[in-house]
Design an enzyme around this catalytic site. Structure first.
Site, short mmCIF file in Angstrom:
data_model
loop_
_atom_site.label_atom_id
_atom_site.label_comp_id
_atom_site.label_asym_id
_atom_site.label_seq_id
_atom_site.Cartn_x
_atom_site.Cartn_y
_atom_site.Cartn_z
CG ASP A 1 2.64 2.94 13.33
OD1 ASP A 1 2.09 3.69 14.21
OD2 ASP A 1 1.57 3.57 12.54
CG HIS B 1 2.53 15.74 -3.53
ND1 HIS B 1 3.18 16.39 -2.99
CD2 HIS B 1 1.59 15.25 -2.69
CE1 HIS B 1 2.39 16.13 -1.91
NE2 HIS B 1 1.12 15.33 -1.73
CG LEU B 2 0.80 13.14 -10.10
CD1 LEU B 2 2.27 11.67 -11.26
CD2 LEU B 2 0.67 14.12 -10.30
N GLY B 3 0.42 11.06 -5.79
CA GLY B 3 0.09 10.08 -4.72
C GLY B 3 -1.57 10.01 -4.57
CB ALA B 4 -3.78 12.62 -3.21
CG ASN C 1 -6.34 11.54 -0.13
OD1 ASN C 1 -5.65 10.40 0.87
ND2 ASN C 1 -5.66 13.04 0.16
CD GLN D 1 12.00 24.48 -0.15
OE1 GLN D 1 11.48 25.14 -0.49
NE2 GLN D 1 12.19 24.76 1.41
CB CYS E 1 4.01 7.72 -1.32
SG CYS E 1 4.80 7.14 -3.47
CB ALA E 2 4.94 9.25 3.32
NE ARG E 3 2.81 16.74 3.54
CZ ARG E 3 1.73 15.95 2.24
NH1 ARG E 3 1.77 15.03 1.67
NH2 ARG E 3 0.88 16.37 2.48
NE ARG F 1 -6.09 8.23 7.44
CZ ARG F 1 -5.90 8.98 8.15
NH1 ARG F 1 -7.42 9.08 8.90
NH2 ARG F 1 -5.27 9.63 8.18
CB ILE F 2 -2.10 4.86 3.33
CG1 ILE F 2 -2.66 6.40 2.64
CG2 ILE F 2 -0.45 5.33 1.58
CD1 ILE F 2 -2.31 7.93 2.21
N1 NAI Z 1 2.50 11.09 -1.79
C1 NAI Z 1 0.38 12.19 -1.44
O1 NAI Z 1 0.14 12.69 -2.17
C2 NAI Z 1 -0.26 12.16 -0.69
C3 NAI Z 1 0.48 11.84 1.04
N2 NAI Z 1 -0.31 12.02 1.52
C4 NAI Z 1 0.56 11.63 3.13
O2 NAI Z 1 1.22 9.24 3.35
C5 NAI Z 1 1.07 10.47 5.28
C6 NAI Z 1 0.41 8.90 5.57
O3 NAI Z 1 -0.96 9.05 5.16
P1 NAI Z 1 -2.40 8.33 5.87
O4 NAI Z 1 -1.80 7.29 6.07
O5 NAI Z 1 -3.31 8.72 5.80
O6 NAI Z 1 -1.78 9.04 7.42
P2 NAI Z 1 -2.56 8.21 9.45
O7 NAI Z 1 -2.42 9.54 10.07
O8 NAI Z 1 -3.70 6.71 9.12
O9 NAI Z 1 -1.20 7.68 9.74
C7 NAI Z 1 0.10 7.41 9.73
C8 NAI Z 1 1.22 6.20 10.60
O10 NAI Z 1 1.74 7.10 10.63
C9 NAI Z 1 2.07 6.86 12.56
N3 NAI Z 1 3.36 7.36 13.36
C10 NAI Z 1 3.41 8.79 13.33
N4 NAI Z 1 4.60 9.20 14.14
C11 NAI Z 1 5.41 8.23 13.62
C12 NAI Z 1 6.71 7.83 13.98
N5 NAI Z 1 7.22 8.65 14.33
N6 NAI Z 1 7.33 6.79 12.89
C13 NAI Z 1 6.78 5.83 12.73
N7 NAI Z 1 5.26 5.71 12.28
C14 NAI Z 1 4.27 6.75 13.74
C15 NAI Z 1 1.16 6.80 13.24
O11 NAI Z 1 0.96 6.05 14.49
C16 NAI Z 1 -0.42 6.36 11.66
O12 NAI Z 1 -0.32 5.14 12.12
C17 NAI Z 1 0.87 11.78 5.89
O13 NAI Z 1 1.99 12.16 5.51
C18 NAI Z 1 0.26 11.90 4.42
O14 NAI Z 1 0.39 13.49 4.60
C19 NAI Z 1 -1.31 11.37 1.83
C20 NAI Z 1 -2.08 11.38 0.82
C21 NAI Z 1 -1.68 12.06 -0.27
O1 HPV Z 2 -3.48 14.62 1.31
C1 HPV Z 2 -2.48 14.82 1.37
O2 HPV Z 2 -1.85 14.59 2.65
C2 HPV Z 2 -1.45 14.44 -0.13
O3 HPV Z 2 -0.38 14.77 -0.46
C3 HPV Z 2 -2.15 14.80 -1.36
O4 HPV Z 2 -1.49 16.03 -1.56
P1 HPV Z 2 -2.40 17.87 -2.47
O5 HPV Z 2 -3.86 17.38 -1.71
O6 HPV Z 2 -2.47 16.42 -3.93
O7 HPV Z 2 -2.12 18.39 -3.03
#
Ligand code: NAI
Ligand code: HPV
Length: 524
Positions: free
Chosen positions: A168, A276-279, A95, A257, A227-229, A148-149
């Site tokens: 980072d 929470h629509l990112g994915a 995603n 929450q 759009c992360a957490r 990645r994102i």
């Molecule tokens: N809104 C949504 O629906 C979605 C949200 N997410 C969230 O997006 C976020 C990122 O996902 P990805 O890019 O796939 O993860 P990833 O693991 O590829 O990247 C995370 C990055 O954060 C860095 N990092 C870790 N601790 C740190 C700190 N204290 N300060 C600065 N950088 C730090 C890591 O080195 C890494 O490069 C996650 O929280 C994931 O759950 C992911 C997909 C969909």
């Molecule tokens: O993959 C993630 O980290 C997401 O936040 C996506 O969450 P979801 O599967 O849409 O409930």
């Protein structure tokens, strides 16, 4: 039959490979709807809504694997799963693009006030001067978390003519240069960015990363995007910065929450939100569901999983190479544990020959699991072996040796107990099988399979016959027998492989034979 509980909305098309398997039974229900059956499921598939807590895992006594159809695993108690030997997998990149595109869409919507303007027009207003925005061109984007994102967001930002400043702590200079961004300290990013977007996981370190202190370091008029957490930006801390206009606007896809209910942030006109629509795209959902479904199939077929959170990563190629040694390791651990049925402090594993060049972490974990299994009531496997060893105060280490002693490969395990040290060494012979070639200081050669009997005795004529008589009298057939000794007339041993296990009466009868010192049952 493997039972899979799918407790969140997961793409039907992605689940298809599981549905076509005759060995898999899929139940699509919320956890609360199947309370009575929780103990029957082998696998649990979730997104972010289901909270996989220790309490839930406690009820799912048959659970072997949790699959997260997405990235974030902060809704899963990884430690509790690991403790129980439950593998946790996710779909790390399925995603990424959807989340990056959503972030970008939120950022553009935020600076051009699109949601507010949309509501206004739908309310039959036409107030063009109320929605004057900002351009992205030439602005500095601060990206916190460049995985990645974060990196996909940065690519898009560069295409819009933005300068990207990244924080980072785990990012290398080479990777940053390759992607056309510059690395900065957190303070520099906070102070320089016109827009800040966060893309870290939610961890102890990142919870509240943008709290009162760090928000105060940002530029006046800054825009923020999360759009992360929920929780990476402290929601409570943000309120005064919105009230006094220091923060010009915020875009949130995630909340501390979820759902946020009647949250005070929702009252601000310049806070734009999505649930929470990112994915939530057809493409991302198909990707993540397909990824976890395929991994589950591999897992149930006994193949390695490649995206486990709590196991070392193992490709199919590597797995095929280590598979034989993995089984040998488990047998060495299992036999050693039964032989040394006393408290032990330390295990030392030495790899020699071809095995020394492989991914031995996995083999060592398998050996540890074999060693610990007879000592603990719950399941021990590669997932939790290291944790269980630590809990029991058992340390372990790996060594690599050039001394092969004529074997193409060998794994040697030395167990240090209170008053005794024991060493066992095995080798794997391709197309033949595993052999134990050294046992407690004696060169020997037997297959670590089935019901084994270890007899230590003085090297005297007639010992084999005496043992054979006792076993024969108890109707126990000997499949194979191997003998070895340190020196003629000295310490000698027999390892017998039997068609059925021996009971205590047989053990006692054998112990009473003159010159027999020790008799032990070993199950392999
Ligand atoms: N809104 C949504 O629906 C979605 C949200 N997410 C969230 O997006 C976020 C990122 O996902 P990805 O890019 O796939 O993860 P990833 O693991 O590829 O990247 C995370 C990055 O954060 C860095 N990092 C870790 N601790 C740190 C700190 N204290 N300060 C600065 N950088 C730090 C890591 O080195 C890494 O490069 C996650 O929280 C994931 O759950 C992911 C997909 C969909
Ligand atoms: O993959 C993630 O980290 C997401 O936040 C996506 O969450 P979801 O599967 O849409 O409930």
């Amino acid at each position: 039959m493997f039972r899979v509980l799918v407790s969140d909305a997961i793409s039907e098309e992605g689940l298809a490979p599981l549905r076509t398997s005759a060995h898999i039974d899929i139940v699509q229900q919320k956890v609360s709807e199947v309370e009575e059956q929780l103990h029957t499921f082998d696998a649990l598939l979730v997104r972010s809504a289901t909270k996989v807590t220790e309490e839930l895992l406690e009820k799912m006594t048959n659970l072997k694997i949790v699959g997260r159809a997405g990235v974030g695993v902060d809704n899963i108690d990884i430690d509790a799963a690991t403790k129980r030997g439950i593998v946790v997998i996710n779909a790390p990149n399925g995603n990424t693009i959807s989340a990056a595109e959503h972030t970008f869409a939120m950022m553009a919507a935020l600076v051009r006030r699109i949601p507010q303007a949309h509501i206004s027009v739908k309310s039959r207003e036409w107030n063009r001067s109320a929605f004057v925005g900002n351009e992205l061109l030439g602005k500095k984007l601060g990206v916190i978390g460049f995985g990645r994102i974060g990196s996909e967001v940065a690519k898009r930002a560069r295409a819009f003519g933005m300068t990207v400043h990244v924080y980072d702590p785990f990012l290398t200079k080479e990777r940053a240069e390759k992607l056309g961004v510059s690395i900065h300290s957190l303070d520099d990013v906070l102070a320089s960015a016109d827009i800040i977007t966060v893309h870290t996981p939610l961890t102890k370190e990142t919870r509240g990363l943008l709290g009162t202190e760090n928000l105060a370091k940002t530029k006046k008029g800054v825009y923020l995007v999360n759009c992360a957490r929920g929780g990476i930006i402290d929601e409570q801390a943000l309120i005064p910065f919105l009230e006094n206009g220091h923060v010009a606007g915020v875009a949130l896809d995630v909340f501390e929450q979820e759902p946020p209910g009647d949250h005070p942030l929702l009252a601000f006109d310049n806070v734009i939100v999505t649930p929470h629509l990112g994915a939530s795209t057809v493409e991302a959902q198909l990707n993540v569901a397909t990824q976890v479904a395929e991994e589950l199939l591999h897992f149930f077929e006994g193949q390695p999983v490649t995206s486990s959170i709590n196991l070392p990563a193992l490709s199919k190629d590597v797995y095929e190479k280590i598979q034989s040694f993995y089984h040998l390791g488990r047998k060495l651990g299992l036999i050693a544990s039964q032989f040394m049925n006393i408290p032990v402090q330390e295990l030392s594993v030495t790899y020699a020959g071809t095995v020394a060049d492989l991914e031995t972490t996995y083999i060592t974990r398998s050996l540890l699991a074999g060693f610990l299994q007879p000592r603990v009531a719950s399941t021990v496997n590669e997932v939790n072996a290291a944790m269980v060893a630590k809990e029991r105060g058992i340390t372990y280490g790996e060594k690599f040796s050039d001394e092969t002693h004529g074997y193409a490969n060998s794994i040697s395990l030395t167990v240090h107990g209170e008053n005794k040290t024991f060493t066992i060494k095995g080798t794997h012979v391709p197309n033949y099988g595993d052999r134990i070639v050294h046992f407690d200081g004696v060169a020997i050669d037997f297959a670590p399979e089935g019901h084994l009997l270890y007899i230590q005795h003085q090297d005297r004529p007639g010992m084999i016959g005496k043992v054979g008589n006792v076993l024969g009298a108890h109707d126990i057939n000997i499949a194979t027998m191997q003998v070895g000794r340190q020196e003629a007339g000295g310490k000698a041993m027999m390892i017998l492989s039997l068609d059925k296990p021996v009971d205590d009466a047989v053990l006692k009868a054998l112990t009473q034979i003159a010159d027999i010192e020790t008799v032990k049952r070993l199950e392999a």
